[in-house]
Write an enzyme that holds these catalytic residues in place. Sequence first.
Site, PDB file in Angstrom:
ATOM      1  N   CYS A  77       2.532   0.726   2.918  1.00 14.67           N
ATOM      2  CA  CYS A  77       1.678   1.618   3.717  1.00 14.67           C
ATOM      3  C   CYS A  77       1.830   1.269   5.204  1.00 14.67           C
ATOM      4  O   CYS A  77       2.903   1.427   5.764  1.00 14.67           O
ATOM      5  CB  CYS A  77       0.232   1.547   3.229  1.00 14.67           C
ATOM      6  SG  CYS A  77      -0.783   2.932   3.809  1.00 14.67           S
ATOM      7  N   HIS A 178       0.943   3.414  -2.064  1.00 13.57           N
ATOM      8  CA  HIS A 178       0.423   2.152  -2.583  1.00 13.57           C
ATOM      9  C   HIS A 178       0.923   1.958  -4.012  1.00 13.57           C
ATOM     10  O   HIS A 178       0.360   2.528  -4.944  1.00 13.57           O
ATOM     11  CB  HIS A 178      -1.108   2.162  -2.567  1.00 13.57           C
ATOM     12  CG  HIS A 178      -1.695   2.039  -1.207  1.00 13.57           C
ATOM     13  ND1 HIS A 178      -1.918   0.823  -0.596  1.00 13.57           N
ATOM     14  CD2 HIS A 178      -2.094   2.981  -0.327  1.00 13.57           C
ATOM     15  CE1 HIS A 178      -2.436   1.026   0.608  1.00 13.57           C
ATOM     16  NE2 HIS A 178      -2.546   2.334   0.802  1.00 13.57           N
ATOM     17  N   GLU A 180       0.571  -0.516  -5.908  1.00 17.48           N
ATOM     18  CA  GLU A 180      -0.439  -1.208  -6.722  1.00 17.48           C
ATOM     19  C   GLU A 180      -1.504  -0.256  -7.257  1.00 17.48           C
ATOM     20  O   GLU A 180      -2.287  -0.614  -8.134  1.00 17.48           O
ATOM     21  CB  GLU A 180      -1.080  -2.348  -5.916  1.00 17.48           C
ATOM     22  CG  GLU A 180      -2.081  -1.933  -4.861  1.00 17.48           C
ATOM     23  CD  GLU A 180      -1.477  -1.448  -3.548  1.00 17.48           C
ATOM     24  OE1 GLU A 180      -2.251  -1.214  -2.605  1.00 17.48           O
ATOM     25  OE2 GLU A 180      -0.230  -1.294  -3.458  1.00 17.48           O
TER      26      GLU A 180
END
Length: 196
Positions: A77, A178, A180
């Site tokens: 990001c 992202h 994750e």
Amino acid sequence: MNIIIIDTGCANLYSLKYAIRRLGYSPIITREIDLILNADKLFLPGVGTPKTAIQQLHLSNLIKVIKNFKKPVMGICLGMQLLCSYSQECPGLKMLNVIDTFVSKLKVDKLSIPHTGWNEIIINNNSKLLRNISNKSRFYFVHSYAIEINKYTIASAYYGTFFSAIVEKNNFFGVQFHPEKSGEYGAQLIKNFLEI
């Protein structure tokens, strides 16, 4: 394997740590230079403004450490944007300048900003980072600024305009989304990075 997440003081550090742990690894969140220099893989996460993140890196004497790092580095990001030369968000601020390009505000016409939610990526070039990830796989984005398409773009996305979703230059990788928070494809991408 020594996996280091640079402590940039941002909110997504622990979600990234847990995503890596679910893959069977034991990452460390730190700003300690000695630990970072001995890393096999380095993550540079970021949320917020480039100015705050660069200030944190300066305070920790990490600017040259990251720029000169020879093993794989992944910016996530804002961390991806920090790899560039400068950002329209903070005129005059010198960033890491690993990738000689700039970050600009998304030109979205009547769409809302920030660009938040799931979006598909368009794979432009083959990369070890994209092993077992198909074209038009969906990832989770939250951002208002982006890197324009350039020679280091290996995947793009569209939100009012095309922008770089993933960049790769030598041992440096950057993802605007992202991983994750991006389910199975995000986990696969992190796994791919750790196996490079």
